[in-house]
Structure formats: C-alpha cells, structure tokens
Write a protein that holds these residues in place. Structure first.
Motif, PDB file in Angstrom:
ATOM      1  N   THR A 101       5.202  -0.903   1.892  1.00  0.00           N
ATOM      2  CA  THR A 101       4.623   0.400   1.921  1.00  0.00           C
ATOM      3  C   THR A 101       5.472   1.380   1.357  1.00  0.00           C
ATOM      4  OG1 THR A 101       4.851   0.982   4.258  1.00  0.00           O
ATOM      5  CG2 THR A 101       2.802  -0.336   3.736  1.00  0.00           C
ATOM      6  N   GLN A 124      -1.493   2.812   6.947  1.00  0.00           N
ATOM      7  CA  GLN A 124      -0.651   1.850   6.159  1.00  0.00           C
ATOM      8  C   GLN A 124      -1.112   0.526   6.515  1.00  0.00           C
ATOM      9  OE1 GLN A 124       3.483   2.837   5.381  1.00  0.00           O
ATOM     10  NE2 GLN A 124       2.812   4.215   3.875  1.00  0.00           N
ATOM     11  N   SER A 128       0.871  -1.258  -0.007  1.00  0.00           N
ATOM     12  CA  SER A 128       0.075  -0.064   0.090  1.00  0.00           C
ATOM     13  C   SER A 128       0.889   1.264   0.020  1.00  0.00           C
ATOM     14  CB  SER A 128      -0.844  -0.092   1.170  1.00  0.00           C
ATOM     15  OG  SER A 128      -1.517   1.258   1.100  1.00  0.00           O
ATOM     16  N   SER A 129       0.044   2.272  -0.475  1.00  0.00           N
ATOM     17  CA  SER A 129       0.953   3.530  -0.428  1.00  0.00           C
ATOM     18  C   SER A 129       0.047   4.564   0.198  1.00  0.00           C
ATOM     19  CB  SER A 129       1.156   4.240  -1.747  1.00  0.00           C
ATOM     20  OG  SER A 129       1.640   5.728  -1.749  1.00  0.00           O
ATOM     21  N   GLY A 177       8.578   4.037   4.323  1.00  0.00           N
ATOM     22  CA  GLY A 177       7.722   3.152   4.058  1.00  0.00           C
ATOM     23  C   GLY A 177       8.213   1.784   4.515  1.00  0.00           C
TER      24      GLY A 177
END
Ligand code: FMN
Length: 198
Positions: free
Chosen positions: A162, A121, A112-113, A155
């Motif tokens: 992420t 996240q 995910s971002s 991330g």
C-alpha cells in the motif's frame, strides 16, 4: 516465458507508480515478464464508450490477458474503503472465466493507495481478494520476513502493498513502500514460477 498480469486502475497516478515498482520486482526474477494493463474509467452514462486504445499509458485489459497470464497483481485506489468502480466493473465481466474455472490455482496479490493512513487500505485489499477467490486465485500477501513491514511509518501491510498519498494525493511512494511493492512482485513471480514448474 512466465507472464504475470499487473492490472491496475489509477485516476491520479499513485497506483500506477506502485504498479511500476511491482513490475520491477516481477521482472527481477529470470524468465518472468510483467504484462501491465489498466481499465477504462466508467461513467453514469453507461452508453459512453472509451476508444479501444487509450491516449496514453498502459493498454486496456481484456479477458484474454487474465487467461494468458500465469499470475496476477491487482491494484486499485481506496475508494470509501473499497476498490474503485472501474476495477469492479471489469471483474464483473469475468463470469465466463469463473464458469470455465480457467483462472483456478493461479497466484494473485493485491495493492492499493489511499490518501490517509487509516482510510481503509486494508479493507480495500480484502475487498479485492473476494472476487479473486471466487475466480479460484491463490491469494498471496507479504510475510513479515520483509523487514519494512515492522518499521514502515507510511504504507505497507501483510495483506498487500500500500501507499499513503496524503491529503493532496502528492506524497511520493516512500522507500519502504517501494521496497514492499518490489518484494511483493518478486515473491509473486517466484511462487508463480514454482507452481508452473511443479
Ligand atoms: C471517490 C473517492 C473516494 C475515496 N475514498 C478514500 C477513502 O476511503 N480513504 C482514503 O484514505 N482515501 C480515499 N480516497 C483518496 C484516494 O484513495 C487516493 O487519492 C489515492 O491515492 C488515489 O490513487 P490514484 O492516484 O492511483 O488515483 C478517495 C478518492 C476518491 C476520488
């Protein structure tokens, strides 16, 4: 050939970039190919239908892609701490595969971002795991043997790769984030191959 589906939704391009790094990790493993697919946007006018072939970018996924591929990397932007509606909408069409059990015992990983560092996240990754577990996927994370997990200031989580896109959504995928995407893809490919050959 062993195939891994890299299925993502990306409105502004960040998750798409991550998908490409994950696909590189997958294809670093001999005899494993990445099949990159996306999902169309959804709108409140549910009678509106997108053309079957998108104007640009990855082809839209079908349930056959899920059936034919031996593993899955699933990516979505963080939206209010959850996966984006277009991805959830597609997953909600998979009940025939839930009934038949055809996806059971296939490995899967999620990515995910988000725009902010603590903007959800991890909850998004966990929310993406839930339908995959119902479908029978074996969920893989990223173990702390990946050194970047301990040192990243952008991330990267043990629950999946992420990216922190920043307030304007324009942060490039950092080197740590890139390496963790690659590592996740490679590990997913290696474990998928081992399971398939066991
Ligand atoms: C409706 C909506 C909800 C969002 N919710 C969050 C959120 O809860 N936390 C966060 O940090 N970013 C949030 N964002 C920002 C996106 O997660 C971020 O821009 C992400 O990088 C977009 O990925 P993409 O470029 O692949 O579309 C939201 C964006 C939209 C449009």
């Amino acid at each position: 050939m062993t195939s891994i589906l890299v299925l993502y939704y990306s409105r502004y391009g960040a998750v798409k970039q991550m998908a490409q790094h994950i696909a590189r990790g997958i294809e670093s493993v001999p005899q494993v190919e990445a099949r990159i697919r996306t999902v169309p946007s959804v709108s409140p006018k549910t009678e509106a239908v997108e053309p079957a072939i998108p104007e640009s970018g990855a082809t839209y996924v079908t349930l056959d892609d899920l059936k034919e591929c031996d593993g899955l990397a699933l990516g979505s932007p963080t939206r209010f701490g959850n996966m984006a509606a277009p991805m959830k909408y597609f997953l909600d069409t998979a009940s025939s595969l839930w009934l038949s059990g055809e996806l059971a015992d296939k490995p899967a990983a999620v990515f995910s971002s988000s725009s902010s560092l603590h903007g959800g996240q991890e909850t998004t990754l966990l929310s993406m795991m839930l339908p995959l577990m119902h479908l029978g996927y074996i969920i893989l994370g990223i173990p702390y043997t990946a050194p970047d997990l301990n040192t990243t200031t952008t991330g990267g989580t043990p629950y999946g790769a992420t990216h922190v896109a920043g307030v304007n959504g324009k942060n490039p995928v950092s080197e740590e984030e890139q390496r963790l995407c690659f590592t996740m893809g490679k590990r997913l490919a290696e474990i998928t191959l081992k399971l398939k050959n066991s």
